[in-house]
Design a protein around this motif. Structure first.
Motif, PDB file in Angstrom:
ATOM      1  N   GLY A 396       0.845  -1.341  -0.006  1.00  0.00           N
ATOM      2  CA  GLY A 396       0.261  -0.062  -0.222  1.00  0.00           C
ATOM      3  C   GLY A 396       0.789   1.208   0.010  1.00  0.00           C
ATOM      4  N   GLU A 397       0.512   2.208   1.056  1.00  0.00           N
ATOM      5  CA  GLU A 397       1.081   3.377   1.022  1.00  0.00           C
ATOM      6  C   GLU A 397       2.734   3.357   1.154  1.00  0.00           C
ATOM      7  N   VAL A 399       4.702   2.031  -0.856  1.00  0.00           N
ATOM      8  CA  VAL A 399       5.230   2.387  -2.094  1.00  0.00           C
ATOM      9  C   VAL A 399       5.167   3.728  -2.511  1.00  0.00           C
ATOM     10  N   THR A 400       4.247   4.456  -2.204  1.00  0.00           N
ATOM     11  CA  THR A 400       4.161   6.021  -2.380  1.00  0.00           C
ATOM     12  C   THR A 400       5.126   6.740  -1.626  1.00  0.00           C
ATOM     13  N   ILE A 403       8.537   6.053  -3.282  1.00  0.00           N
ATOM     14  CA  ILE A 403       8.685   6.768  -4.647  1.00  0.00           C
ATOM     15  C   ILE A 403       8.721   8.127  -4.614  1.00  0.00           C
TER      16      ILE A 403
ATOM     17  N   TYR B 458       8.292   6.959 -15.385  1.00  0.00           N
ATOM     18  CA  TYR B 458       7.728   5.898 -14.603  1.00  0.00           C
ATOM     19  C   TYR B 458       7.688   4.732 -15.511  1.00  0.00           C
ATOM     20  N   TRP B 464      -2.114   3.828  -9.542  1.00  0.00           N
ATOM     21  CA  TRP B 464      -2.457   4.696  -8.421  1.00  0.00           C
ATOM     22  C   TRP B 464      -1.233   5.448  -7.946  1.00  0.00           C
ATOM     23  N   VAL B 465       0.005   4.854  -8.407  1.00  0.00           N
ATOM     24  CA  VAL B 465       1.215   5.910  -7.881  1.00  0.00           C
ATOM     25  C   VAL B 465       1.578   6.912  -9.034  1.00  0.00           C
TER      26      VAL B 465
END
Lengths: 488, 488
Positions: A396-397, A399-400, A403, B458, B464-465
């Motif tokens: 989930g989050e 990864v964000t 990145i 990317y 979603w990212v």
């Protein structure tokens, strides 16, 4: 074809160099006035000529670089594709960024007729890279994108593969001569000649792929010029990769095998080689490290590209082996004095010396216990061409967060993949914050042309003095007309 | 509004400067994550706020610069238009250069999913110009294009108009604070603070409008940075104009009047002022020179922007008056020690000292007898923002020759018009070969944004990212998808 007789211009005296650049500049003007169609045709002729000499090129390149034949064959395919791809790009025409504003009234008062497009900068000097005797050397991406943009090119051939350079240069020069442009491509050898050329007033831009040290040396020379010119260096960087616990649980063996291939492929002599690999502390990470260690043990060394690169690799390895905090995890079989090596260090003991690129078949595993300090380190890394994250949907989050932390330090973000293997395409970006490049431009992909172009605008010019692409009746390329983007 | 209390950050110590840039960088990240729509709205709010304070702004600017009220009113209109224009530009979205390549196969093998767009570089430092207290200062084109691109801005206010800077800065800062971005705009004063800021690691780019000397000083400081960052200087140049015999025959009085207005408007303190005017030798040229001389005699001087600029103007005039080959043709009425001056010289006696910009209400007429030597001189001029030619249809090929000769030395070519008065539009280009600018970019017009953006790609990233502009389902902006440019 008498390719053996194709000369390197040694240009021993300053006058020789001045003459060389003057001839190249005059040719650049003539070449820039050829239609896009004509230039595209010449690029395709060059690709076809390479195809006719495929085996001779591969033999020379393998001999001079110690790279495997399959690797060189792949590189040649890439090189041919680049010629044809840039031919397509210039035929399509968007790269000119043509804009037409007809006269009108604005809140600032009346506006004249204004028409803008990009125009070639003039002669470009390209420094061939050690690690790609074809795709980043004489017939490489910098050369092809400069030729496509409408500039002449002077290549400083890399001393690691002089015969490959001479042969491929001869093939291209013959195609250029047949098209009426004998001075379109010039090869030079030797540091002194290159230095003198860098200072010539008519030189318009410099493209370099190589070490940060080499790039800095060129920049120091350019800083003494009366007229500054752009320097497009594609230098070095750690190319961080982050693996989450979930990713390692789900794909341990696959990742161990693929990561090893990415690190030791081409003997690690790639600007996108993963140099810093972040994995979690704890059991999952330990298990993964065992798998990776086993993979590394199975690898065999090979001579590196040049003696100088071997020396630098050995001293980099030496520094890591000696560092107090660093553990030697595993190594491959030695061959010609060089072997793949795997190191590890705890995140909180990672020093800046460990973060620096070590060109060759090695990587540094960094173990993290907590996400916050990991993000802090990612945010402060040296600029890189790439940053990668391997994760599962359960992450989930996380990864964000990873990145976001990497986004300010890298040019390309890769999810569940590896940074080596750089596709040539419209959307590719091969660049990043300094020192990976100067961050605003790419050296691979369609937009690489932009480095060798500058805008020019025409105000109230009659149709007949305008370049064809800016005339009202000229269709066939995308343009913005009175604020509206039009496809034809 | 308590604009009087809006502080300049003096940032007296290195720690103060470091904190200032750190805060600006953090704000830059937050601002870059706002949607394009949100950023456009904030720019428009700023324009509206300026409108509400129009008279206070005009009074301050006139007082501090000695420029005429109509000129300042025009400049304010330009400034408001720039805010609204860049709001339109970012809403439209093309400036992001969004490209999507879905996975596919190529002659190089399979290609991953690749998506590229431009992303803000981070905090930008803007040096306000002396000669445009609004349109090239705190609320000027550099600031607006950086804000539009998604960067925060630190402005070094010009010492010539501190109150105008403070007031306009306060208006903008209030709008930014209301939108949740209190550190979006920071004002600093003083050379030492500016120098320290230039060396801060997190600073991402520098924009400067001013003298070549000032630009070189900034570049020298930037050269000592560990991490190079782009310098966008808009410096100086001769802005050559060529008048053919036919043009002078057909429009003698009109040209004399318009050219005089272009040279002495804003007391010649414009970067596009014509500094070298080439006219034919012989009777037609003589007659024109008489008309021009009469026009100049009718002009009245006025104080220049600052004491320093007046001193530089006087010493430039002095050097020309003393030069052996140069003739003083005419001058206007002296006021506050400064008067418009008209000089002439034969083409073959034109020395490099006469070609250099003299900032103020003066120009150098250059008489040519033959077209070849004229073209040779045009080809070797210092880089300029503009080059102009006035001709009649009977001149035919001559126009093309002149334009071709100028094209490599200028950024904008003007036919039968004057270089002063730079429209803000999509097609505008305000840049040119060094030292007019760094040649690859513009500081006026839609594409000025490109200076403050860098590409990011990317690879195989899940939807979603991705930034909204790179998602498959995100329409509403032009993008290239699988090689094909699409409007929505």
């Amino acid at each position: 074809m008498s390719t053996e007789s194709f000369p390197f211009l040694h240009a021993d005296t300053p006058d020789d160099v001045a003459e060389l650049i003057t001839r190249s500049a005059a040719e650049s003007t003539r070449w820039s006035r050829r239609s896009r169609q004509d230039r595209a045709d010449v690029l395709e002729t060059m690709a076809t000529a390479f195809e006719a000499h495929q085996s001779e090129i591969v033999i020379r390149a393998c001999e001079e670089t110690h790279l495997a034949e399959t690797r060189i064959q792949g590189e040649l395919a890439r090189t041919l594709y680049q010629f044809r791809f840039f031919a397509d790009v210039i035929r399509e025409g968007s790269y000119l960024e043509a804009i037409i504003d007809h006269p009108g009234s604005t809140p600032m008062g009346p506006r004249p007729d204004l028409r803008r497009m990009l125009t070639p900068v003039g002669p470009v000097m390209v420094f061939g890279a050690s690690n790609f005797p074809l795709a980043f050397s004489v017939p490489g991406g910098d050369t092809v994108s400069a030729l496509a943009a409408g500039s002449s090119v002077i290549v400083k051939a890399h001393e690691g593969h002089p015969e490959t350079s001479r042969f491929t240069g001869a093939v291209m020069a013959e195609a250029a001569r047949e098209a009426g442009h004998p001075d379109l491509l010039t090869l030079v050898q030797g540091r002194q000649t290159a230095q003198r050329a860098l200072l010539e007033n008519q030189l318009a831009a410099v493209a370099f792929t190589g070490s940060a040290q080499g790039g800095q040396a060129i920049q120091a020379i350019l800083a003494t010029r009366e007229t500054p010119i752009p320097f497009y260096g594609e230098l070095s960087g750690p190319n961080p990769m982050v693996f989450t616990e979930n990713a390692l649980e789900a794909r341990r063996e696959e990742i161990a095998s693929d990561l090893t291939a990415s690190v030791v492929g081409s003997m690690g002599q790639l600007c996108t080689k993963p140099g810093l690999v972040f994995i979690p502390a704890g059991k999952t990470g330990d298990n993964f490290l065992n798998s990776l260690s086993a993979q590394f043990s199975g690898q065999t060394g090979a001579p590196l590209l040049t003696r100088g690169i071997e020396d630098a690799y050995r001293s980099g390895i030496h520094a890591r082996t000696d560092a107090e905090a660093v553990t030697v995890i595993s190594h491959g079989t030695e061959a010609a004095g060089v072997r793949p090596q795997l190191f590890a260090v705890e995140l909180d003991r990672l020093r800046s010396a460990h973060r620096q690129e070590c060109f060759g078949p090695t990587t540094m595993i960094v173990r993290f216990s907590d996400i916050r300090p990991l993000l802090a380190v990612l945010r402060e890394l040296e600029g890189s061409l790439t940053g990668s994250v391997h994760a599962e949907s359960a992450d989930g989050e996380l990864v964000t967060l990873v990145i976001d932390a990497m986004a300010s330090r890298v040019g390309r973000i890769i999810v569940n993949g590896y940074p080596t293997g750089v596709a040539v395409s419209w959307a590719q970006h091969h660049g990043g914050p300094w020192p990976s490049t100067n961050s605003l431009h790419t050296s691979v992909g369609a937009t690489a042309l932009r480095r060798f172009l500058r805008p020019i605008a025409y105000q109230d010019a009659p149709e007949w003095v305008l370049p064809p692409e800016l005339r009202d009746d000229s269709a066939g390329l995308p343009r913005r007309v009175d604020g509206v983007l039009c496809l034809h």
